[in-house]
Write an enzyme that holds these catalytic residues in place. Structure first.
Site, PDB file in Angstrom:
ATOM      1  N   ASP A 169      20.586  34.342  53.195  1.00 44.45           N
ATOM      2  CA  ASP A 169      20.809  33.856  52.079  1.00 44.45           C
ATOM      3  C   ASP A 169      22.381  33.837  51.903  1.00 44.45           C
ATOM      4  O   ASP A 169      22.977  33.138  51.006  1.00 44.45           O
ATOM      5  CB  ASP A 169      20.209  33.655  50.745  1.00 44.45           C
ATOM      6  CG  ASP A 169      18.596  33.268  51.320  1.00 44.45           C
ATOM      7  OD1 ASP A 169      18.252  32.309  51.559  1.00 44.45           O
ATOM      8  OD2 ASP A 169      17.880  34.401  51.174  1.00 44.45           O
ATOM      9  N   ARG A 209      10.721  26.037  59.767  1.00 42.52           N
ATOM     10  CA  ARG A 209       9.899  26.369  58.383  1.00 42.52           C
ATOM     11  C   ARG A 209       8.473  26.080  58.458  1.00 42.52           C
ATOM     12  O   ARG A 209       8.116  25.667  57.498  1.00 42.52           O
ATOM     13  CB  ARG A 209      10.648  25.812  57.028  1.00 42.52           C
ATOM     14  CG  ARG A 209      12.359  26.130  56.912  1.00 42.52           C
ATOM     15  CD  ARG A 209      12.792  26.147  55.742  1.00 42.52           C
ATOM     16  NE  ARG A 209      12.589  27.063  54.803  1.00 42.52           N
ATOM     17  CZ  ARG A 209      13.048  27.204  53.497  1.00 42.52           C
ATOM     18  NH1 ARG A 209      13.600  26.166  52.950  1.00 42.52           N
ATOM     19  NH2 ARG A 209      12.750  28.363  52.907  1.00 42.52           N
ATOM     20  N   LYS A 246      15.783  33.719  41.727  1.00 43.14           N
ATOM     21  CA  LYS A 246      15.151  32.513  41.980  1.00 43.14           C
ATOM     22  C   LYS A 246      14.006  32.562  42.799  1.00 43.14           C
ATOM     23  O   LYS A 246      13.027  32.378  42.405  1.00 43.14           O
ATOM     24  CB  LYS A 246      16.084  31.394  42.846  1.00 43.14           C
ATOM     25  CG  LYS A 246      15.469  30.329  43.535  1.00 43.14           C
ATOM     26  CD  LYS A 246      16.236  29.311  44.224  1.00 43.14           C
ATOM     27  CE  LYS A 246      16.265  29.590  45.737  1.00 43.14           C
ATOM     28  NZ  LYS A 246      15.374  29.017  46.321  1.00 43.14           N
ATOM     29  N   ASN A 247      14.034  33.317  44.093  1.00 44.00           N
ATOM     30  CA  ASN A 247      13.064  33.555  44.871  1.00 44.00           C
ATOM     31  C   ASN A 247      11.905  34.460  44.460  1.00 44.00           C
ATOM     32  O   ASN A 247      10.599  34.376  45.065  1.00 44.00           O
ATOM     33  CB  ASN A 247      13.587  34.082  46.218  1.00 44.00           C
ATOM     34  CG  ASN A 247      14.353  32.789  47.010  1.00 44.00           C
ATOM     35  OD1 ASN A 247      14.303  31.738  46.633  1.00 44.00           O
ATOM     36  ND2 ASN A 247      14.909  33.495  47.944  1.00 44.00           N
ATOM     37  N   CYS A 304      14.971  23.444  51.460  1.00 41.76           N
ATOM     38  CA  CYS A 304      16.093  23.140  52.099  1.00 41.76           C
ATOM     39  C   CYS A 304      15.916  22.926  53.466  1.00 41.76           C
ATOM     40  O   CYS A 304      14.947  23.673  54.139  1.00 41.76           O
ATOM     41  CB  CYS A 304      16.998  24.430  52.159  1.00 41.76           C
ATOM     42  SG  CYS A 304      17.852  24.458  50.689  1.00 41.76           S
ATOM     43  N   ARG A 314      19.815  23.776  42.235  1.00 38.51           N
ATOM     44  CA  ARG A 314      18.439  24.362  42.441  1.00 38.51           C
ATOM     45  C   ARG A 314      18.313  25.938  42.344  1.00 38.51           C
ATOM     46  O   ARG A 314      17.380  26.532  42.126  1.00 38.51           O
ATOM     47  CB  ARG A 314      17.907  24.095  43.880  1.00 38.51           C
ATOM     48  CG  ARG A 314      17.352  22.487  43.985  1.00 38.51           C
ATOM     49  CD  ARG A 314      16.737  22.149  45.125  1.00 38.51           C
ATOM     50  NE  ARG A 314      15.922  23.312  45.672  1.00 38.51           N
ATOM     51  CZ  ARG A 314      15.841  23.818  46.815  1.00 38.51           C
ATOM     52  NH1 ARG A 314      16.577  23.295  47.825  1.00 38.51           N
ATOM     53  NH2 ARG A 314      15.117  24.755  47.014  1.00 38.51           N
TER      54      ARG A 314
HETATM   55  N1  EPU Z   1       8.023  31.470  59.624  1.00 37.45           N
HETATM   56  C1  EPU Z   1       7.294  30.671  60.386  1.00 37.45           C
HETATM   57  N2  EPU Z   1       5.835  30.722  60.036  1.00 37.45           N
HETATM   58  C2  EPU Z   1       5.543  30.845  58.624  1.00 37.45           C
HETATM   59  C3  EPU Z   1       6.383  31.484  57.871  1.00 37.45           C
HETATM   60  C4  EPU Z   1       7.700  31.803  58.079  1.00 37.45           C
HETATM   61  O1  EPU Z   1       7.508  30.355  61.475  1.00 37.45           O
HETATM   62  O2  EPU Z   1       4.434  30.822  58.405  1.00 37.45           O
HETATM   63  C5  EPU Z   1       9.598  31.557  60.035  1.00 37.45           C
HETATM   64  C6  EPU Z   1      10.399  30.565  59.126  1.00 37.45           C
HETATM   65  O3  EPU Z   1      10.397  29.197  59.771  1.00 37.45           O
HETATM   66  C7  EPU Z   1      11.564  31.270  59.339  1.00 37.45           C
HETATM   67  C8  EPU Z   1      11.320  32.725  59.194  1.00 37.45           C
HETATM   68  O4  EPU Z   1       9.756  32.818  59.578  1.00 37.45           O
HETATM   69  O5  EPU Z   1      12.398  31.150  60.448  1.00 37.45           O
HETATM   70  C9  EPU Z   1      11.299  33.340  57.652  1.00 37.45           C
HETATM   71  O6  EPU Z   1      10.676  32.804  56.928  1.00 37.45           O
HETATM   72  P1  EPU Z   1      10.079  33.405  55.524  1.00 37.45           P
HETATM   73  O7  EPU Z   1       8.771  32.932  55.106  1.00 37.45           O
HETATM   74  O8  EPU Z   1      10.504  35.013  55.423  1.00 37.45           O
HETATM   75  O9  EPU Z   1      10.982  32.642  54.375  1.00 37.45           O
HETATM   76  P2  EPU Z   1      10.663  31.653  53.399  1.00 37.45           P
HETATM   77  O10 EPU Z   1       9.664  32.381  52.338  1.00 37.45           O
HETATM   78  O11 EPU Z   1      10.339  30.274  53.846  1.00 37.45           O
HETATM   79  C10 EPU Z   1      12.023  32.825  51.608  1.00 37.45           C
HETATM   80  C11 EPU Z   1      12.973  32.103  50.522  1.00 37.45           C
HETATM   81  C12 EPU Z   1      14.218  31.660  51.311  1.00 37.45           C
HETATM   82  C13 EPU Z   1      14.818  33.068  52.182  1.00 37.45           C
HETATM   83  C14 EPU Z   1      13.749  33.640  52.760  1.00 37.45           C
HETATM   84  C15 EPU Z   1      14.290  35.064  53.448  1.00 37.45           C
HETATM   85  C16 EPU Z   1      11.644  30.985  48.714  1.00 37.45           C
HETATM   86  C17 EPU Z   1      11.155  29.924  48.374  1.00 37.45           C
HETATM   87  N3  EPU Z   1      12.572  31.047  50.109  1.00 37.45           N
HETATM   88  O12 EPU Z   1      11.639  31.748  52.310  1.00 37.45           O
HETATM   89  O13 EPU Z   1      15.272  31.164  50.191  1.00 37.45           O
HETATM   90  O14 EPU Z   1      15.831  32.594  52.838  1.00 37.45           O
HETATM   91  O15 EPU Z   1      12.531  33.974  52.100  1.00 37.45           O
HETATM   92  O16 EPU Z   1      14.497  35.762  52.489  1.00 37.45           O
HETATM   93  O17 EPU Z   1      11.506  32.138  48.422  1.00 37.45           O
HETATM   94  C18 EPU Z   1      17.157  30.258  49.979  1.00 37.45           C
HETATM   95  O18 EPU Z   1      17.160  30.714  48.572  1.00 37.45           O
HETATM   96  O19 EPU Z   1      18.139  29.459  49.874  1.00 37.45           O
HETATM   97  C19 EPU Z   1      16.171  30.446  50.707  1.00 37.45           C
HETATM   98  C20 EPU Z   1      16.093  29.404  51.860  1.00 37.45           C
END
Ligand code: EPU
Length: 418
Positions: A304, A121, A22-23, A116, A396
């Site tokens: 996750d 985030r 998915k991601n 979610c 999702r």
């Molecule tokens: N963060 C910030 N600022 C930013 C970006 C991230 O503070 O600009 C913080 C976030 O708030 C969080 C941490 O950094 O506390 C990690 O965020 P990251 O950007 O790595 O995650 P993401 O891109 O928001 C993706 C996946 C998530 C998965 C994470 C970690 C997608 C759409 N989402 O999220 O997937 O948990 O990477 O591997 O690809 C899920 O599939 O259930 C899911 C939440």
């Protein structure tokens, strides 16, 4: 609303084939916006997040045809349009249209992303990266307006190795003038999948999978193809489930090295498995030992997997400690697992879990995607019937979850409730 009904207590045997990640898929589809010709993406999971992204591509005048798990995308005639809240708020990954559209059209108007509710985030690292590449950013009501006369390569250090920020900056930099360097980049396999896709189109990206990614901008991206990597989160979810009630349960279409951090924990707690590079057979377990688990960035224990893993920990002998380090609010499943009979206490980002406890069927709510997955596991190992409301969250991220589980002996049904 979707509702899942489960009759617990059955052993699971047979084969579960893992779908595309998915991601990664949710980044590969927006990445297609950068291409000036036609693209093929194979092994795309049929999940609701995918459908929302395809709708956005069509809104931007892209053409998409779907044949099973293959998407043919033609973004040669892309036109700019505001991405409305009704689409952007359906999922987190709508934010990848920021980087992709900025790279292709130098202008983006998009309402805030959804996804979610598992923490703040913030997307400040994404925005700071776009600014360093030369974009201006305005927030108007709940909409971001990004604009650049020209994008110029820059060195972009990330305060945290964010998956989303790494991919989004990579997308924006692919067609920028000159060299971009992302320092402290995330190293997840998702990033390698996206970089390979862009390179197949003619981009010049090196270092994906390490903490330093170098992108030399190009003007034109041509026809290309990519296969979505297997979903390590889906695989992990079924491995955890199989560890609890699997008997000769085979999980196929996996990449073993993406699962090492989970496998070492399962082995430490006493699960018996036969592990090959692309498939794992779970034989079962005797009594499970309490273990401690802490989530980390790749190659550590993926956040996750955390919620599903907490169900396994509730079946271990002794006190297990689970620590979540990535998101502030990934504990939405705990009250429901306790309602089902688990003994879990949350202190800040840590869950103290005493086990083993018998779980019994209850009516519960999937507060987010992986919380929902943990409740499916709990329902399947519990005595009696479990009803999971708000199961839309689960769909999702898990392709054909009901079909896959039914095929290995689970009693599980999906219903539409008005
Ligand atoms: N963060 C910030 N600022 C930013 C970006 C991230 O503070 O600009 C913080 C976030 O708030 C969080 C941490 O950094 O506390 C990690 O965020 P990251 O950007 O790595 O995650 P993401 O891109 O928001 C993706 C996946 C998530 C998965 C994470 C970690 C997608 C759409 N989402 O999220 O997937 O948990 O990477 O591997 O690809 C899920 O599939 O259930 C899911 C939440």
């Amino acid at each position: 609303m979707k509702q899942i009904k489960i009759e617990g207590g059955n052993t699971l045997s047979g084969t579960i084939a893992i779908s595309g990640m998915k991601n990664a898929a949710v980044a590969l589809i927006p990445a297609s916006i950068l291409c000036d010709e036609q693209l093929t993406i194979t092994n795309v999971p049929n999940i609701s997040d995918k459908s929302a992204l395809v709708e956005i591509i069509k809104l931007l005048n892209g053409k998409v045809s779907e044949n099973g798990s293959t998407l043919e995308i033609d973004t040669s005639q892309i036109e700019n349009a505001t991405i409305p809240e009704s689409l952007s708020s359906k999922l987190r990954a709508s934010y990848y249209f920021m980087g992709a559209l900025l790279g292709r059209k130098k202008h983006v108007e998009i309402y805030f992303p959804g996804g979610c509710n598992i923490g703040n985030r913030k997307i400040d690292f994404h925005l700071k990266g776009f600014q360093l590449l030369g974009a201006t950013i305005e927030e108007v009501d709940d909409k971001y307006v990004l604009h650049a006369e020209e994008l110029k390569g820059a060195t972009i250090p990330l305060d945290f190795a964010s998956v989303g920020a790494t991919i989004n900056i990579m997308l924006a930099a692919t067609k920028a003038k000159g060299r971009t360097i992302i320092e402290n980049a995330a190293k997840e396999p998702d990033i390698i999948n996206v970089a390979n896709f862009l390179n197949n189109m003619g981009a010049k990206i090196t270092g994906a999978g390490t903490d330093k990614i170098i992108i030399d901008g190009v003007d034109y991206l041509h026809k290309a193809e990519i296969e979505v990597l297997p979903d390590r989160i889906e695989a992990g979810t079924y491995l955890i489930l199989g560890s609890l009630i699997g008997k000769e349960l085979k999980i196929t279409n996996i990449v073993k090295e993406h699962l090492d951090a989970l496998l070492s924990k399962l082995i430490a707690s006493g699960v018996q498995m036969d592990i090959k590079d692309n498939e794992i057979t779970i034989h079962g377990h005797e009594s499970l030992k309490a273990i401690n688990v802490k989530t980390l960035v790749f190659p550590g224990f993926v956040t996750d997997w955390g919620q599903p893993m907490s169900v396994l920990l509730s079946q271990c002998n002794g006190t297990s400690i689970f620590e979540e380090t990535i998101y502030e609010n990934r504990m939405g499943h705990v009250p429901y697992l306790n309602k089902m009979g688990a003994d879990m206490t949350v202190k800040e980002q840590t869950i103290y879990i005493n086990g083993p406890t018998n779980l019994h069927g209850q009516t519960v709510v999937a507060s987010d995607l992986r919380a929902g997955a943990s409740l499916v596991i709990a329902g399947l190992i519990a005595e009696g019937n479990t009803i999971i409301n708000d199961a839309d969250h689960i769909l999702r991220g898990y392709e054909k979850i009901v079909e896959k589980l039914t095929n290995v002996g689970a009693k599980i049904e999906l219903h539409d409730i008005n």
